[in-house]
Structures are given as structure tokens and as C-alpha cells.
Design a protein around this motif. Sequence first.
Motif, PDB file in Angstrom:
ATOM      1  N   UNK A   1       0.795  -1.057   0.057  1.00 40.72           N
ATOM      2  CA  UNK A   1      -0.075  -0.007   0.012  1.00 40.72           C
ATOM      3  C   UNK A   1       0.874   1.422  -0.031  1.00 40.72           C
ATOM      4  N   UNK A   2       1.908   1.088  -0.777  1.00 45.26           N
ATOM      5  CA  UNK A   2       2.897   2.374  -0.674  1.00 45.26           C
ATOM      6  C   UNK A   2       3.694   2.822   0.375  1.00 45.26           C
ATOM      7  N   UNK A   3       3.872   1.928   1.281  1.00 42.69           N
ATOM      8  CA  UNK A   3       4.242   2.251   2.583  1.00 42.69           C
ATOM      9  C   UNK A   3       5.435   0.780   2.769  1.00 42.69           C
ATOM     10  N   UNK A   4       6.559   1.216   3.449  1.00 46.60           N
ATOM     11  CA  UNK A   4       7.346   0.136   3.854  1.00 46.60           C
ATOM     12  C   UNK A   4       6.846  -0.704   5.047  1.00 46.60           C
ATOM     13  N   UNK A   5       6.608  -1.802   5.218  1.00 45.26           N
ATOM     14  CA  UNK A   5       5.822  -2.495   6.113  1.00 45.26           C
ATOM     15  C   UNK A   5       6.944  -3.325   7.025  1.00 45.26           C
ATOM     16  N   UNK A   6       8.348  -3.623   6.351  1.00 48.55           N
ATOM     17  CA  UNK A   6       9.195  -4.041   7.231  1.00 48.55           C
ATOM     18  C   UNK A   6      10.777  -4.042   6.494  1.00 48.55           C
ATOM     19  N   UNK A   7      11.720  -3.947   7.311  1.00 42.82           N
ATOM     20  CA  UNK A   7      13.031  -3.724   6.898  1.00 42.82           C
ATOM     21  C   UNK A   7      13.911  -4.763   7.779  1.00 42.82           C
ATOM     22  N   UNK A   8      14.683  -5.519   7.315  1.00 45.72           N
ATOM     23  CA  UNK A   8      15.903  -6.224   7.928  1.00 45.72           C
ATOM     24  C   UNK A   8      16.327  -7.270   7.123  1.00 45.72           C
ATOM     25  N   UNK A   9      16.856  -8.152   7.915  1.00 54.68           N
ATOM     26  CA  UNK A   9      17.486  -9.473   7.171  1.00 54.68           C
ATOM     27  C   UNK A   9      16.724 -10.203   6.314  1.00 54.68           C
ATOM     28  N   UNK A  10      17.047 -10.868   5.269  1.00 51.44           N
ATOM     29  CA  UNK A  10      16.289 -11.622   4.464  1.00 51.44           C
ATOM     30  C   UNK A  10      15.184 -12.659   5.283  1.00 51.44           C
ATOM     31  N   UNK A  11      15.740 -13.215   6.212  1.00 49.56           N
ATOM     32  CA  UNK A  11      15.103 -14.268   6.861  1.00 49.56           C
ATOM     33  C   UNK A  11      13.900 -13.625   7.558  1.00 49.56           C
ATOM     34  N   UNK A  12      13.702 -12.475   7.709  1.00 50.45           N
ATOM     35  CA  UNK A  12      12.754 -11.529   8.439  1.00 50.45           C
ATOM     36  C   UNK A  12      11.777 -11.303   7.449  1.00 50.45           C
ATOM     37  N   UNK A  13      12.221 -11.169   6.221  1.00 48.12           N
ATOM     38  CA  UNK A  13      11.543 -10.352   5.135  1.00 48.12           C
ATOM     39  C   UNK A  13      10.629 -11.466   4.414  1.00 48.12           C
ATOM     40  N   UNK A  14      11.235 -12.488   4.130  1.00 48.23           N
ATOM     41  CA  UNK A  14      10.839 -13.794   3.366  1.00 48.23           C
ATOM     42  C   UNK A  14       9.294 -14.176   3.452  1.00 48.23           C
ATOM     43  N   UNK A  15       9.004 -14.209   5.029  1.00 47.80           N
ATOM     44  CA  UNK A  15       7.777 -14.625   5.250  1.00 47.80           C
ATOM     45  C   UNK A  15       6.674 -13.596   4.763  1.00 47.80           C
ATOM     46  N   UNK A  16       6.946 -12.395   4.462  1.00 49.79           N
ATOM     47  CA  UNK A  16       6.076 -11.372   3.852  1.00 49.79           C
ATOM     48  C   UNK A  16       5.430 -11.884   2.345  1.00 49.79           C
ATOM     49  N   UNK A  17       6.143 -12.824   1.743  1.00 55.48           N
ATOM     50  CA  UNK A  17       6.013 -13.030   0.462  1.00 55.48           C
ATOM     51  C   UNK A  17       5.035 -14.315   0.422  1.00 55.48           C
TER      52      UNK A  17
END
Length: 564
Positions: free
Chosen positions: A51-67
Motif C-alpha cells: 500500500x505504498x508504505x514500507x511494512x518491514x525492513x531487516x535481514x532476508x530471513x525476516x522479510x521472506x515470510x511476507x512473500x
Amino acid sequence: MKNKMFTAAFIALTMIITGCAKQTAEIVIVNGKILTIDNQEPFTGGIAIKDGVIIAVGPDDQIKPYISKETRVIEAGGRLVIPGFNDAHVHFMPVDPDFIELRYVTDPAIIREKVKEQVGRSARGQLISGGHWDHELFAGSQWPTKELIDPVSQDNPVVLERVDGHSILVNSRVLEASGITARTPDPEGGEIVRDPVTGEPTGILKESAMSLVKYGDRKVKRSKEEEAERLHKGYLLALKQAAEYGVTSVQIPGEADFSAYKKLLDESLLTLRIDIGGKLTDNKSLLKKYEEQSKEFPLTGNWLRFGYLKGFMDGTLGSGTAMMYEPFTDDPSTSGLPQMSYEKLEKEVITADAMGFQIGIHAIGPKANTWILNAYQKAVEINGKRDSRHRSEHAQILIEQDIRRFGELGVIPSMQPTHCITDKAFAEKRIGTDRCRFAYAWKSLADNGARLAFGTDYPVEPLNPMEGLYAAVTRKDRKGEEGQGWFPEQKLSMEKAIEYYTLGSAYAQFMEDRKGMIKKGYLADIIILNADLLTIPENKIMSTKIDFTITGGKVIFERELSEK
């Protein structure tokens, strides 16, 4: 069965409440070298956007669950990822295909040829316009005259702006149509350059003298509908150019066409966040108009907003019209052209400040900067202290005593690094070495507590931020001269240069709480570069390209694989 359903629902609700449930991202960037400009987490690897906003920033292992299967995953492959560039001072405008581009021309004969070519494509009487010529690049630094272009433009008015926009070259047809002769007096704050022998105008008009120009029997070949379509295409071309350079926000000094950008916004074609302001004045009715515009386009918005009021205190170093304390070294007859009296400046600043407006004033020379600092200080004394974030637009040449005042008064030096590497070719000739010590003094200003904002001053300088970053970290000419650079004590680190071009510019427009960093909750304006600006040799900086530009969570530019 009911108990199992209740248990599952309860667990899901608990996960949401406790923050354990992951949202599904629309875009995820992984395996990046992400320079966040956030001191809490300067570098990381992944970003999730929704929605046009950054919802998470961090190492890949913390970001991949958003996929999820709907998520677009951008594999950064170790490339540098930074916030989108925010140009704090840019005369953003539609691209005109008929404009004669004269940037970096070293032979005046080329100007004549380009004018001749454009005349051949134009109707009799149609205005021929162009610009960005710089006489400092010509042999002997000789100013051009009307004789350069008269032989090829008898039937057309010709107006060619100098690169700084503070002087123009016009042909005899324009001088005649404007009634400018040897007997015409110089207007206040301007100069009609004259032949030293005959006294006749040479065709060069400086500062307010440019306002004397009339174009004569200019003809329009296009219908209103055709002109509107041409203008619309020009805006789209300008937006495309900005996206290719990774520019996701611009701050336009002074007035511009709100309606044109509003139309683009309503049609979902606006791919650039834009601040547009007004002109500095003490005219209450005009200020009331600006108040209404600021309500329609408030600072709480994220796309199209009313910015600051722009004033002019002096001219430029290149045109020899910047306000100096002492005469110019190469022209002792002048010490610059003030564009208003100090009394008028102070009145306008105090009036606009009392109504709550942010103010930015063009100030190149040291005397101009002293005057605007004095006026801002007077506004505090009269109106009281507030978070005004008034600005010096350019802040190019300062006296040492004024360096600390920027930080003390909270005045933002809104600076354009490429001016340094353009002007240094003639700066010492024009004002001497000693007065150059605090010219383009980014490091000294920052060390004394000033909050810098970077931009380009396009079209005075190129829109490409890479040239500005190169200038900030090297202070060398574009050819890459040997040595440590011009007054190297003022050089910046690449991290700081990027910061001033992102978070610094966001601070200058009261948006540091949601723009200028790669941080959770911030607007998803992000670029991915094809080279690591933090480690590459300095001679590779200007050739660095943008691979992806994301504005408002949407990919608005992606470089073709064949180009990468």
C-alpha cells in the motif's frame, strides 16, 4: 469441531494482536546492500512493501515470510539500495522538444548553427528559445553578442538563456521589438550590457533587465488543443526522465502550474512527489491566495503540496551579479546586483513569517547570505521562535562568521553540489582565492550544526543526481583531474552526500517523519543502483545507473536487461 474452529480463530486473533502474523507484501526486495539512512539500522538486506508504505525492513530471513504468490520479489543480487532522491531545488518543467540545448558548448559557432537549424524548422516570427550556454567555456571567456546570431535569425526573435538563468543573449529583432537602445536606462537590479565604444546594447541582458524583453510578432503554429497535447506529453517526458535518474521527489522554487500536476495526479499519471510554492511578498492579498492553496495542497499530503515562498536577493557568480562585500577581482567596477533593498527584504520576511509560511531566498554571494540571515533573525525577534525551517537557496559563498549562524538559526542551506565543480573553473579568477575558502562549504556548515538539503537547480545543472554526488565527494571537474580536489577540506563522505539528497531534503520540507529513510512506516520511495557508490572508484560515480525506481510502492522505472 466447534472447539477446534474456536481455537484456530483465537490463535489467529492472538497472532494479529501480538504482531506475530505477517502481512502479505506487494513488493519484496531481498539480498540487497540496503543503505537505510536510519542510524538505528544503517545497513540491512531486505524490504517489504504494501500500500505504498514500507511494512518491514531487516535481514532476508525476516522479510521472506511476507512473500506470497502475489508478491513481486526483486532479487537485488547484492546491489546498493537507497531511498529515492529528493531534489530540494529544481525548476521542474515539461520537456520542450523545440528548446535548443547548449550545455557544455565550447565553440560559439555551434550556437549560431543550432539557431540556424531551429529557424529552418520554424515559422517566420516564431520565438526561437534555448539555453544553458556558458561563456566561461569559450576561448577567452568572452561573452557572446547579438552579432553571433543576427545573420541567421533576421525573421525570428531569439532568446538564449545563460546556464544560470540570470543572463540572456537576444538578437537585434528582440532588442528592436523591446525598444532597448543605447538610451535605455538600466533597470533597478539589472544591466543592459553595452559596447564600450558605441554604447549600443550587445544583446546580453542581466538580471531584471531580462524583464524588458518583448518578442515582437511571434506566431503560434499550433491550435490550443495541439498545444495542450504537446504540453501534456512534455510533462510525461519530464516524469520519465526523473524516474530514470532515481528522482522520486522534487521541490520547485517559486510558482508553477498546480493544475497541470493535479490533472496528472487525478489521472494516476503522477510518478513524482512535488512541492510547489509561491513568491516571497508582503502583499497581503497574494499571501491570502497562497494560504488558500496551502489548504488545498497541505503539508500533510504526500504527493502534491504547497511548499515555500521563494525570493531573490542577488544574481550569480557566473554572471558577475552575486552580492559581494568587495568588488569582483576580475571586474572591480561592480560588487553585484542586489534584487531588493535590505528594508524591503526584512519587511517581506517578517510579513510572510508572521503568517506561518516557510521562506527560501536565492542567495549566492556572502553579502546576500548575511542579509537573509539577518532578516530571518529579525523575524524571530518580532514574531517569536518557531520551527520555520527557512532556507538559503544556494548558500554558495559565505563569510566565516556566518557559517555557525545557519545552525544557530535553524536556517537550511539548500545547496546544489554541481555548482561547485562548474563554478570552480572561474571562481578564483572572479573573487580571488581567499573568498573561495568558504565557497560551497558543505562540511563546515554541517560541522556547525546546519541541516543541509541537496538538489540540482535543473535545468541550470543536469538533473542526474550522480553528478551531484560526484561533486560532493570529490570537488573535482567532470573530467576527473588529479589531486585531492578544490578546497578538499569541504569534501563529504558518500554516505553523507546521499543523506543530504534524501533525508536532508525531506527535513527541508517537513517530511523527515515519513520520507528520506528506508524504515518501517515510511513511504516506499526506493531505488536500486547498478553499482555500489560506497566502494567504486570516484571516476565511476557519474556513470552509475538506476536499475529500479520505486515510488509509492510502485515500480515506475526498470532498466532493460540489455542495458544492465
